[in-house]
Design an enzyme around this catalytic site. Structure first.
Site, PDB file in Angstrom:
ATOM      1  N   ASP A  75     -16.286  -1.551  10.117  1.00  0.00           N
ATOM      2  CA  ASP A  75     -17.004  -0.273  10.073  1.00  0.00           C
ATOM      3  C   ASP A  75     -17.728   0.014  11.388  1.00  0.00           C
ATOM      4  O   ASP A  75     -18.088  -0.903  12.127  1.00  0.00           O
ATOM      5  CB  ASP A  75     -18.015  -0.321   8.921  1.00  0.00           C
ATOM      6  CG  ASP A  75     -18.526   1.068   8.565  1.00  0.00           C
ATOM      7  OD1 ASP A  75     -17.865   2.075   8.901  1.00  0.00           O
ATOM      8  OD2 ASP A  75     -19.603   1.148   7.952  1.00  0.00           O
TER       9      ASP A  75
ATOM     10  N   HIS B 188     -11.653   4.951  16.513  1.00  0.00           N
ATOM     11  CA  HIS B 188     -10.614   4.203  15.779  1.00  0.00           C
ATOM     12  C   HIS B 188      -9.607   3.590  16.744  1.00  0.00           C
ATOM     13  O   HIS B 188      -9.130   2.482  16.531  1.00  0.00           O
ATOM     14  CB  HIS B 188      -9.887   5.137  14.794  1.00  0.00           C
ATOM     15  CG  HIS B 188     -10.774   5.609  13.674  1.00  0.00           C
ATOM     16  ND1 HIS B 188     -11.563   4.751  12.937  1.00  0.00           N
ATOM     17  CD2 HIS B 188     -10.993   6.850  13.160  1.00  0.00           C
ATOM     18  CE1 HIS B 188     -12.224   5.439  12.027  1.00  0.00           C
ATOM     19  NE2 HIS B 188     -11.911   6.721  12.146  1.00  0.00           N
TER      20      HIS B 188
ATOM     21  N   LEU C  50      -1.053 -18.195   8.224  1.00  0.00           N
ATOM     22  CA  LEU C  50      -2.132 -17.287   7.811  1.00  0.00           C
ATOM     23  C   LEU C  50      -1.581 -16.162   6.924  1.00  0.00           C
ATOM     24  O   LEU C  50      -0.560 -15.554   7.243  1.00  0.00           O
ATOM     25  CB  LEU C  50      -2.758 -16.667   9.074  1.00  0.00           C
ATOM     26  CG  LEU C  50      -3.852 -15.633   8.845  1.00  0.00           C
ATOM     27  CD1 LEU C  50      -5.145 -16.308   8.385  1.00  0.00           C
ATOM     28  CD2 LEU C  50      -4.123 -14.822  10.118  1.00  0.00           C
TER      29      LEU C  50
HETATM   30  C1  FPP Z   1     -14.676   2.670   9.440  1.00  0.00           C
HETATM   31  O1  FPP Z   1     -15.229   3.296  10.553  1.00  0.00           O
HETATM   32  C2  FPP Z   1     -13.330   2.288   9.749  1.00  0.00           C
HETATM   33  C3  FPP Z   1     -12.242   2.821   9.164  1.00  0.00           C
HETATM   34  C4  FPP Z   1     -12.289   3.877   8.131  1.00  0.00           C
HETATM   35  C5  FPP Z   1     -10.918   2.390   9.540  1.00  0.00           C
HETATM   36  C6  FPP Z   1     -10.823   1.059  10.224  1.00  0.00           C
HETATM   37  C7  FPP Z   1      -9.676   1.145  11.103  1.00  0.00           C
HETATM   38  C8  FPP Z   1      -9.537   0.537  12.289  1.00  0.00           C
HETATM   39  C9  FPP Z   1     -10.441  -0.489  12.804  1.00  0.00           C
HETATM   40  C10 FPP Z   1      -8.399   0.909  13.144  1.00  0.00           C
HETATM   41  C11 FPP Z   1      -7.091   0.769  12.412  1.00  0.00           C
HETATM   42  C12 FPP Z   1      -6.355  -0.320  12.956  1.00  0.00           C
HETATM   43  C13 FPP Z   1      -5.260  -0.793  12.432  1.00  0.00           C
HETATM   44  C14 FPP Z   1      -4.545  -1.842  13.156  1.00  0.00           C
HETATM   45  C15 FPP Z   1      -4.724  -0.307  11.150  1.00  0.00           C
HETATM   46  P1  FPP Z   1     -15.950   4.672  10.323  1.00  0.00           P
HETATM   47  O2  FPP Z   1     -15.108   5.749  10.891  1.00  0.00           O
HETATM   48  O3  FPP Z   1     -16.292   4.846   8.882  1.00  0.00           O
HETATM   49  O4  FPP Z   1     -17.215   4.486  11.191  1.00  0.00           O
HETATM   50  P2  FPP Z   1     -18.611   5.177  10.930  1.00  0.00           P
HETATM   51  O5  FPP Z   1     -19.228   4.477   9.777  1.00  0.00           O
HETATM   52  O6  FPP Z   1     -19.316   4.892  12.191  1.00  0.00           O
HETATM   53  O7  FPP Z   1     -18.374   6.631  10.681  1.00  0.00           O
END
Ligand code: FPP
Length: 252
Positions: free
Chosen positions: A12, A29, A123
């Site tokens: 997150d 992202h 893994l």
């Molecule tokens: C939360 O950040 C993260 C997600 C909803 C997606 C997580 C995805 C990645 C790390 C990239 C994808 C990578 C692969 C390899 C599939 P948020 O946008 O909710 O952050 P915020 O809380 O700051 O708004």
């Protein structure tokens, strides 16, 4: 030996990290996705048995269209880039959740890689995509009811019907980004998980913080409802069953 074998991560903080630098959430992202390979490699190097990463939740469908499609394409990019390494390192790859809305090309890449790696003993790497913990439990119960009408389900029978039963219980759940919530992630599997909340936003997370969290948490005393530190939930369940027999109690 560490009792931490299965680690789950809520990655997150991408959006906030990018916005605090006057960039779009999507950029967060993209940067966040570049950390994923490092963490997978570190988990493998450390000898973890399973790593489950929350890449897209059922709730994430309500995000802006370009954010959703970016997450789709980042998953595809990751798989194309890492395919050879996953195979070389005998990593067993799975995606859990409903990814039927992904472009067909991406779905085929997923199923092909799942198939190629299904017998690997390294893994267990699982991406949760289009995933919700409540949905997974309901799905397991419905599957059981359909096959066994009128029967009651028990914990073992439910556990066997989860999306990736082979990954087992989560020993440690890490959430980056500063919030302290589980957000519908692996609700069943986290029943006895240690929880670790890091202030670091996911794009700034790295191998050394990951390693240091594992070291910190390996020293925590895990009791699984017992009175003393014990190595596993299996071990405590066995003692509980023996005691119940002694007390004349049935299977609970
Ligand atoms: C939360 O950040 C993260 C997600 C909803 C997606 C997580 C995805 C990645 C790390 C990239 C994808 C990578 C692969 C390899 C599939 P948020 O946008 O909710 O952050 P915020 O809380 O700051 O708004």
């Amino acid at each position: 030996m560490s009792t931490i074998k299965h680690v789950a991560i809520i990655m997150d903080g991408n959006g906030r990290w990018a916005q605090s630098r006057a960039h779009t959430r999507v950029w967060g992202h993209i940067r966040g996705s570049s950390i994923v390979s490092d963490i997978v490699e570190e988990a493998d190097d450390l000898g973890l048995k399973a790593l489950t990463l929350y890449a897209f939740s059922t709730e994430n469908w309500s995000r802006p269209f370009n954010e959703v499609t970016t997450l789709f394409s980042l998953l595809k990019k990751f798989l194309l880039k890492e395919k050879e390494r996953i195979i070389k390192n005998r990593i067993r790859f799975r995606v859990i959740g409903d990814y039927s809305n992904l472009p067909e090309g991406t779905q085929s890449i997923i199923t092909e890689l799942e198939d190629l790696t299904k017998d690997f003993k390294g893994l267990k790497l699982t991406f949760a995509f289009g995933y919700g913990g409540r949905n997974e439990i309901v799905h397991a119960v419905n599957q059981y009811i359909q096959a066994n009408p009128g029967q009651k389900i028990d914990e073992a029978q439910l556990g066997e019907r989860l999306f990736a039963p082979e990954a087992g219980d989560v020993d440690l759940l890490i959430r980056t980004g500063g919030d302290q919530r589980i957000s519908n992630f692996l609700l069943w599997q986290c029943a006895y998980a240690e929880l670790y909340f890091s202030e670091t936003k996911w794009p700034e997370f790295n191998r050394s913080e990951f390693r240091s969290i594992l070291e910190t948490c390996a020293n925590r005393e895990r009791r699984f409802g017992n009175v003393k530190a014990i190595a596993s939930l299996d071990e405590t369940s066995k003692v509980a069953q023996t005691n119940k027999k002694k007390f004349g109690l049935g299977r609970v």
